[in-house]
Design an enzyme around this catalytic site. Structure first.
Site, short mmCIF file in Angstrom:
data_model
loop_
_atom_site.label_atom_id
_atom_site.label_comp_id
_atom_site.label_asym_id
_atom_site.label_seq_id
_atom_site.Cartn_x
_atom_site.Cartn_y
_atom_site.Cartn_z
N ASP A 59 0.72 -1.13 -0.10
CA ASP A 59 0.13 0.11 0.01
C ASP A 59 0.75 1.26 -0.07
O ASP A 59 0.63 2.22 0.91
CB ASP A 59 -0.93 0.12 1.11
CG ASP A 59 -1.74 -1.20 1.36
OD1 ASP A 59 -2.15 -1.78 0.35
OD2 ASP A 59 -1.77 -1.64 2.67
N GLU A 269 -11.39 -0.11 -3.30
CA GLU A 269 -10.74 0.43 -2.26
C GLU A 269 -9.34 1.26 -2.85
O GLU A 269 -9.46 1.40 -4.02
CB GLU A 269 -10.26 -0.83 -1.31
CG GLU A 269 -9.25 -1.61 -1.95
CD GLU A 269 -9.10 -2.85 -1.12
OE1 GLU A 269 -9.23 -3.10 -0.16
OE2 GLU A 269 -8.21 -3.82 -1.55
#
Ligand code: FUB
Length: 369
Positions: A59, A269
């Protein structure tokens, strides 16, 4: 989210496994997508190298502060939790900040920047963070479950871009779910984009309050607009929302909102925002179909018109990114599972992003054929 099936299994093996297991619709969809987009027998090499190899990172949220690149990733660990669709296997406990003077240069791991034990309201799972700089202070925004098990978003501050960061005593009011991404516009206004469905719990907040018994995946309303990412303006002190969060509306080129059944294009997301040639680029992951997509708007809070995919599926279930401009070039930070081959033990990477003169973004294949 994040089921146990490897995203890049040959489609025939995956389909056989799904048939044997009697799996649900979303998993069948994944198999179809894989068959259409990835032929693993032709893959020979990854496009890029992991930025660091001694810890697992995911991420990546990259920023340029004072002419240097700082990457704010998740710090993946193996907690011995089996893969499930709720993402329990992503059991991260702290954050490390990576820094580098140049793309391709030495990458420094600056050690622990924030530990879950130092966040008074948090229980577990420190997921994808982001960072911002304003008023001489660095802000680290992070999603983590509270003591009741709901994902909320907190903020921590430091005078250094690499921390250590000190967490505020409570989560940001009005912020929920996961994956905060903070964008500061040319006029100095800052915005937070946030949310993620399935294990990210966005579907459990439809009433405005957390419903622990809400759906485990999405709204189950295939022919209605898909759940939207949220966006809120940040207060001048960067610690609160200045107003209620709004939906980030995604429409197709005919102006129709993307529907719940449109797993190849709808928001799942991992959102991010950047500005190019005066336009706002909202970028995000489609989750169970494993694409990174972009949509363009005229204002920071939307609406945004869907344009297409810019990163094909990586190795591993999740795909998550950030985009920066550095010394006149654009770069995409992303992750895959090259080092471990396991969905929950990822490694961050960087590659050049092609912003074309017509406003489109060139399609990146994370594998060299
Ligand atoms: O790292 C945990 C979760 O996986 C992130 O919050 C999502 O964006 C996905 O990458």
């Amino acid at each position: 989210m994040y089921n146990q099936f490897k995203a890049k299994l040959p489609a025939v093996v995956l389909l056989a496994a799904l048939a044997a297991a009697g799996c649900g619709q979303s998993q069948k969809k994944e198999a179809t997508t894989e068959q259409a987009t990835v032929d693993s027998t032709k893959r020979s090499k990854f496009l890029n190298e992991p930025l660091v190899k001694d810890i697992y990172t995911a991420d990546p949220s990259a920023h340029v502060f004072n002419g240097k690149i700082y990457v704010y990733p998740s710090h993946d660990i193996d907690a011995g939790i089996p893969d499930n669709d709720n993402g329990d296997q992503y059991a991260m406990r702290d954050y490390h900040v990576l820094s580098m003077d140049s793309i391709g240069g030495k990458v420094t791991d600056n050690g622990v920047a924030l530990d879950v034990k130092d966040v008074p309201w948090a229980s577990k799972q420190m997921w994808a963070p982001d960072a911002a700089f304003k008023n001489g202070t660095y802000y680290l925004y992070f999603p983590v479950r509270d003591k009741q098990g709901a994902f909320r978003i907190g903020v921590a501050t430091s005078k250094s871009p690499v921390g250590p960061f000190k967490a505020e005593p409570k989560p940001i009011e009005g912020a929920f779910s996961i994956d905060p991404a903070v964008f500061t516009d040319d006029d100095g206004s800052s915005y937070m984009y946030f949310g993620g469905i399935w294990g990210g719990q966005l579907q459990k907040w439809v009433s405005g309050k957390y419903d622990a018994n809400g759906s485990k995946t999405d709204l189950k309303q295939d022919d209605k607009p898909a759940l939207s990412c949220k966006v809120a303006k940040l207060s001048k002190d960067m610690l609160h929302f200045d107003g209620k969060a709004q939906d980030v509306i995604l429409v197709d080129k005919d102006g129709k909102q993307l529907l719940g059944k449109d797993h190849d294009r709808r928001f799942f997301e991992g959102s991010f925002m950047h500005k190019f040639n005066g336009k706002y680029y909202f970028t995000y992951s489609t989750g169970d179909t494993h694409y990174l997509c972009y949509a363009i708007g005229d204002k920071p809070m939307g609406k945004f018109v869907y344009q297409g995919v810019f990163l094909k599926p990586v190795q591993g279930w999740t795909t998550h990114h950030s985009i920066i401009e550095f010394k006149g070039k654009w770069y995409l930070f992303y992750h895959d599972t090259e080092l471990s081959g396991k969905n929950h033990l990822r490694n961050v990477k960087v590659t050049e992003l092609d912003h074309k003169p017509d406003g489109s973004i060139g399609l990146i294949d994370p594998f060299v054929k």
